[in-house]
Design a protein around this motif. Structure first.
Motif, PDB file in Angstrom:
ATOM      1  N   PHE A   1       0.949  -1.345  -0.187  1.00  0.00           N
ATOM      2  CA  PHE A   1       0.036  -0.079  -0.044  1.00  0.00           C
ATOM      3  C   PHE A   1       0.780   1.311   0.233  1.00  0.00           C
ATOM      4  O   PHE A   1       1.663   1.105   0.741  1.00  0.00           O
ATOM      5  N   LEU A   2       0.710   1.712  -1.679  1.00  0.00           N
ATOM      6  CA  LEU A   2       1.706   3.298  -1.159  1.00  0.00           C
ATOM      7  C   LEU A   2       1.271   4.571  -0.205  1.00  0.00           C
ATOM      8  O   LEU A   2      -0.136   5.151   0.168  1.00  0.00           O
ATOM      9  N   PRO A   3       2.715   5.241   0.244  1.00  0.00           N
ATOM     10  CA  PRO A   3       1.809   6.268   1.185  1.00  0.00           C
ATOM     11  C   PRO A   3       1.445   7.440   0.429  1.00  0.00           C
ATOM     12  O   PRO A   3       1.156   8.441   1.246  1.00  0.00           O
ATOM     13  N   SER A   4       1.836   7.725  -1.100  1.00  0.00           N
ATOM     14  CA  SER A   4       0.677   8.691  -1.653  1.00  0.00           C
ATOM     15  C   SER A   4       0.346   7.792  -2.757  1.00  0.00           C
ATOM     16  O   SER A   4       0.731   7.094  -3.673  1.00  0.00           O
ATOM     17  N   GLU A   5      -0.919   8.375  -3.246  1.00  0.00           N
ATOM     18  CA  GLU A   5      -1.838   8.555  -4.327  1.00  0.00           C
ATOM     19  C   GLU A   5      -0.652   8.757  -5.442  1.00  0.00           C
ATOM     20  O   GLU A   5      -0.341   9.618  -5.529  1.00  0.00           O
ATOM     21  N   VAL A   6      -0.941   7.597  -6.526  1.00  0.00           N
ATOM     22  CA  VAL A   6      -0.178   7.400  -7.756  1.00  0.00           C
ATOM     23  C   VAL A   6      -0.646   7.495  -9.134  1.00  0.00           C
ATOM     24  O   VAL A   6      -2.461   7.503  -9.369  1.00  0.00           O
ATOM     25  N   GLU A   7       0.120   8.543 -10.299  1.00  0.00           N
ATOM     26  CA  GLU A   7      -1.191   8.012 -11.330  1.00  0.00           C
ATOM     27  C   GLU A   7      -0.742   6.443 -12.250  1.00  0.00           C
ATOM     28  O   GLU A   7       0.182   6.498 -13.309  1.00  0.00           O
ATOM     29  N   PRO A   8      -1.795   5.842 -11.708  1.00  0.00           N
ATOM     30  CA  PRO A   8      -0.672   4.118 -12.650  1.00  0.00           C
ATOM     31  C   PRO A   8      -0.215   4.181 -14.302  1.00  0.00           C
ATOM     32  O   PRO A   8      -0.064   3.766 -14.655  1.00  0.00           O
ATOM     33  N   ASP A   9      -1.563   5.286 -15.077  1.00  0.00           N
ATOM     34  CA  ASP A   9      -1.143   5.256 -16.347  1.00  0.00           C
ATOM     35  C   ASP A   9      -0.075   6.086 -16.359  1.00  0.00           C
ATOM     36  O   ASP A   9       0.357   5.685 -17.927  1.00  0.00           O
ATOM     37  N   ARG A  10       0.871   6.251 -15.844  1.00  0.00           N
ATOM     38  CA  ARG A  10       2.072   7.049 -16.305  1.00  0.00           C
ATOM     39  C   ARG A  10       3.406   6.344 -15.738  1.00  0.00           C
ATOM     40  O   ARG A  10       4.298   6.778 -15.516  1.00  0.00           O
ATOM     41  N   ALA A  11       3.253   4.980 -15.003  1.00  0.00           N
ATOM     42  CA  ALA A  11       4.091   3.807 -13.990  1.00  0.00           C
ATOM     43  C   ALA A  11       4.849   3.731 -15.193  1.00  0.00           C
ATOM     44  O   ALA A  11       4.417   3.197 -16.429  1.00  0.00           O
ATOM     45  N   GLU A  12       6.028   3.241 -14.734  1.00  0.00           N
ATOM     46  CA  GLU A  12       6.935   2.818 -15.232  1.00  0.00           C
ATOM     47  C   GLU A  12       7.812   1.612 -15.146  1.00  0.00           C
ATOM     48  O   GLU A  12       8.274   2.027 -13.611  1.00  0.00           O
ATOM     49  N   ALA A  13       7.917   0.858 -15.881  1.00  0.00           N
ATOM     50  CA  ALA A  13       8.933   0.050 -15.146  1.00  0.00           C
ATOM     51  C   ALA A  13       9.716  -0.813 -15.835  1.00  0.00           C
ATOM     52  O   ALA A  13       9.871  -1.560 -17.306  1.00  0.00           O
ATOM     53  N   THR A  14      11.214  -0.889 -15.293  1.00  0.00           N
ATOM     54  CA  THR A  14      12.026  -1.739 -15.783  1.00  0.00           C
ATOM     55  C   THR A  14      12.478  -3.005 -15.351  1.00  0.00           C
ATOM     56  O   THR A  14      13.290  -3.143 -13.604  1.00  0.00           O
ATOM     57  N   PHE A  15      13.477  -3.820 -15.984  1.00  0.00           N
ATOM     58  CA  PHE A  15      14.173  -4.514 -15.355  1.00  0.00           C
ATOM     59  C   PHE A  15      15.388  -5.548 -16.094  1.00  0.00           C
ATOM     60  O   PHE A  15      15.690  -5.423 -17.466  1.00  0.00           O
ATOM     61  N   LYS A  16      16.605  -5.007 -15.493  1.00  0.00           N
ATOM     62  CA  LYS A  16      17.982  -4.996 -15.801  1.00  0.00           C
ATOM     63  C   LYS A  16      18.538  -5.690 -14.912  1.00  0.00           C
ATOM     64  O   LYS A  16      18.669  -5.987 -13.285  1.00  0.00           O
ATOM     65  N   ASN A  17      19.675  -6.464 -15.616  1.00  0.00           N
ATOM     66  CA  ASN A  17      20.407  -7.646 -14.246  1.00  0.00           C
ATOM     67  C   ASN A  17      20.326  -7.956 -12.957  1.00  0.00           C
ATOM     68  O   ASN A  17      19.994  -7.974 -11.647  1.00  0.00           O
ATOM     69  N   GLY A  18      18.460  -8.390 -12.604  1.00  0.00           N
ATOM     70  CA  GLY A  18      17.361  -9.040 -12.368  1.00  0.00           C
ATOM     71  C   GLY A  18      16.998  -8.271 -10.882  1.00  0.00           C
ATOM     72  O   GLY A  18      16.470  -8.487 -10.053  1.00  0.00           O
ATOM     73  N   VAL A  19      17.552  -6.703 -11.264  1.00  0.00           N
ATOM     74  CA  VAL A  19      16.456  -6.197 -10.561  1.00  0.00           C
ATOM     75  C   VAL A  19      15.382  -5.044 -11.495  1.00  0.00           C
ATOM     76  O   VAL A  19      15.185  -4.727 -12.823  1.00  0.00           O
ATOM     77  N   LEU A  20      13.719  -5.232 -10.888  1.00  0.00           N
ATOM     78  CA  LEU A  20      13.128  -4.094 -11.754  1.00  0.00           C
ATOM     79  C   LEU A  20      12.836  -3.231 -11.062  1.00  0.00           C
ATOM     80  O   LEU A  20      13.023  -3.115  -9.198  1.00  0.00           O
ATOM     81  N   SER A  21      13.057  -2.560 -11.504  1.00  0.00           N
ATOM     82  CA  SER A  21      12.753  -0.866 -11.203  1.00  0.00           C
ATOM     83  C   SER A  21      11.776  -0.359 -11.673  1.00  0.00           C
ATOM     84  O   SER A  21      11.113  -0.600 -12.791  1.00  0.00           O
ATOM     85  N   LEU A  22      10.525   0.258 -10.540  1.00  0.00           N
ATOM     86  CA  LEU A  22       9.449   0.722 -11.296  1.00  0.00           C
ATOM     87  C   LEU A  22       9.180   2.448 -10.643  1.00  0.00           C
ATOM     88  O   LEU A  22       9.858   2.520  -9.696  1.00  0.00           O
ATOM     89  N   LYS A  23       8.844   3.108 -11.334  1.00  0.00           N
ATOM     90  CA  LYS A  23       8.794   4.748 -10.838  1.00  0.00           C
ATOM     91  C   LYS A  23       7.403   5.195 -11.022  1.00  0.00           C
ATOM     92  O   LYS A  23       6.922   4.877 -12.124  1.00  0.00           O
ATOM     93  N   LEU A  24       6.601   5.411  -9.768  1.00  0.00           N
ATOM     94  CA  LEU A  24       5.204   6.131 -10.299  1.00  0.00           C
ATOM     95  C   LEU A  24       4.708   7.454  -9.736  1.00  0.00           C
ATOM     96  O   LEU A  24       4.938   7.374  -8.824  1.00  0.00           O
TER      97      LEU A  24
END
Length: 131
Positions: free
Chosen positions: A90-113
């Motif tokens: 559960f996130l500490p602030s409301e986010v915009e799901p339509d603008r979320a980004e996910a990348t996966f590199k070297n076994g690490v998943l990175s999300l920008k919300l």
């Protein structure tokens, strides 16, 4: 028997070095304009990961598949996690799901919300007065 349960490969070994069964390990960081999440997923293929985001939560789930079948004689220890996993935050602030980004590199998943405009407006820096 108690030594087997609490020993190095006993209860603590099954739950990981920190005594927690939560996997994958995750860092969640809140910035002024976005929330960032990093999940360590070594040995997991990008195509075996699903990420679901809504305004107030994120779910990361997938499967870490066994790389090779273990056959033959001999003793071995299986401490590396295999199988299905799921983590929900559960996130500490409301986010915009339509603008979320996910990348996966070297076994690490990175999300920008990106935070919603309303969530960004709610955070205000206030002046501190002296006596």
């Amino acid at each position: 028997m108690m030594e087997d349960f609490f020993g190095p490969l006993g209860w603590r070994g099954r739950l990981g070095p920190w005594g927690s069964a939560a996997w994958p390990r995750v860092d969640l960081e809140e910035k002024d304009d976005e929330i960032r999440i990093r999940a360590e997923l070594p040995g997991v293929d990008k195509d075996d990961i699903d990420v679901m985001v809504n305004e107030d939560s994120v779910m990361i789930r997938g499967e870490k598949k066994e790389e090779e079948e273990k056959k033959g004689k001999g003793a071995y220890v299986l401490e590396c996690y295999q199988g299905f996993f799921e983590r929900r935050f559960f996130l500490p602030s409301e986010v915009e799901p339509d603008r979320a980004e996910a990348t996966f590199k070297n076994g690490v998943l990175s999300l920008k919300l990106p935070k919603s405009p309303a969530a960004r407006e709610r955070v205000k820096k206030i002046a501190i007065r002296g006596e």
